[in-house]
Write a protein that holds these residues in place. Structure first.
Motif, short mmCIF file in Angstrom:
data_model
loop_
_atom_site.label_atom_id
_atom_site.label_comp_id
_atom_site.label_asym_id
_atom_site.label_seq_id
_atom_site.Cartn_x
_atom_site.Cartn_y
_atom_site.Cartn_z
N ASP A 188 43.36 43.16 28.21
CA ASP A 188 43.05 43.91 29.42
C ASP A 188 42.12 45.07 29.09
O ASP A 188 41.85 45.38 27.93
N HIS A 224 45.08 36.11 40.87
CA HIS A 224 45.82 37.06 40.03
C HIS A 224 46.72 36.31 39.04
O HIS A 224 46.85 36.73 37.88
N SER A 228 46.43 36.53 34.97
CA SER A 228 47.53 36.92 34.09
C SER A 228 47.76 35.89 32.99
O SER A 228 48.11 36.24 31.86
N GLN A 233 49.99 38.19 26.28
CA GLN A 233 51.23 38.76 26.78
C GLN A 233 52.16 39.24 25.66
O GLN A 233 52.76 40.30 25.75
#
Length: 318
Positions: A188, A224, A228, A233
């Protein structure tokens, strides 16, 4: 590159859409074949993306079993078809995929916004033919993996990201900043800013950032969700990508520093512009300035007389 050279390149190559038609592939199959290295492409020096040379198309046409063999090498299947290729139940195949035994090659979102993973049929056939994998296809799942599955383990997104990064690096064609941008696309913006603290380097990095895959309208729930899935993650995955990004940016900086704006005039130059140097003749002969003043003396103002336009109008009044 000269205009004649660019024209020759265009005549000796074609766009991906035309190449897909000539090879008998759907556009999605063609893109996957390029990602897998089945079809070689060259950069378009005119800035139009990648192209396929006529030599490469001729090479593929002469391969044994064309075009069925090429289509078979990029064939993808869902969970049900994949389970059939391995001769296991769909539930068992899903457990194998969640444990990371098999890796998806792409995904899409169905109308219920559920993630549908796709796998290379060619890889599954090779997996089933390997006798070392027989224990994985039959018998009871060992206690350790079974407990991991019960705890919610699912390595499909992470394994897909790892594979997708390989595809992006292949597209980067060894360009240092494009390789760094490929790694950055899995992190990100906050993570990237912490690693690449120079704002000019971040701007330059974004110029090479690969376009994300479109899933639904921009800003939609599907978009979205797809975004993701494309971002790392797990903490160890993030740490690995951060270290890789720092190393890639250092390598790119050494080869091709990020461009920066041309510095403006310094304080002394600004003062010079505000207070220009007097003409050379005045500087060498100060009396020239006084002589000019004597020849054109300033008009004295009469005391009490208004200035400006109002004063001029009053003087014109009889």
């Amino acid at each position: 590159m000269s205009g004649n050279t660019v024209t020759q390149l265009h005549n000796a190559s074609c766009t991906p859409s035309r190449a897909a038609r000539e090879l008998g592939l759907r556009r999605g199959e063609f893109d996957l074949a390029v990602d897998l290295g089945r079809i070689r492409t060259v950069p378009d020096e005119g800035g139009g993306g990648r192209r396929v040379t006529r030599t490469e198309i001729d090479r593929l046409h002469t391969e044994d079993g064309f075009p069925e063999a090429l289509k078979k090498r990029v064939e993808t299947v869902g969970t049900k078809e994949a389970a059939g290729l391995l001769q296991v139940t769909p539930g068992r195949f899903t457990r194998l995929a969640r444990l990371g035994v098999v890796t998806p090659v792409k995904f899409y979102l169905n109308r219920y916004r559920a993630v549908v993973w796709l796998y290379l049929a060619e890889e599954l056939r090779q997996f089933a033919a390997d006798e070392n994998n027989t224990p994985l296809l039959s018998g009871r799942t060992p206690t350790g993996p079974r407990e991991q599955l019960a705890a919610g383990l699912d390595l499909r997104p992470r394994n897909w990201r790892s594979r997708h990064l390989g595809f992006l690096l292949r597209r980067a064609d060894r360009h240092p900043w494009a390789c760094a941008a490929a790694v950055a696309s899995l992190l990100d913006a906050v993570q990237v800013a912490e690693i690449v603290q120079d704002p000019y380097e971040r701007v330059h990095l974004n110029r090479f950032r690969p376009r994300p895959q479109m899933h639904g309208a921009p800003g939609s729930l599907a978009a979205h969700l797809a975004e993701s899935l494309a971002l790392a993650q797990d903490p160890d995955e993030i740490d690995w990508l951060r270290a890789d990004l720092a190393q890639s940016v250092n390598a790119a900086r050494a080869v091709e520093p990020a461009p920066r704006p041309t510095p403006g005039p310094g304080p002394s130059e600004v003062r010079e512009q505000q207070h220009p140097t007097p003409p050379r003749d005045v500087e060498e002969n100060p009396r020239a300035l006084s002589t000019a003043t004597e020849q054109n003396p300033p008009v004295p103002e009469e005391p009490g007389r208004p200035r400006g336009l109002l004063g001029w109008l009053r003087r014109r009044t009889p």
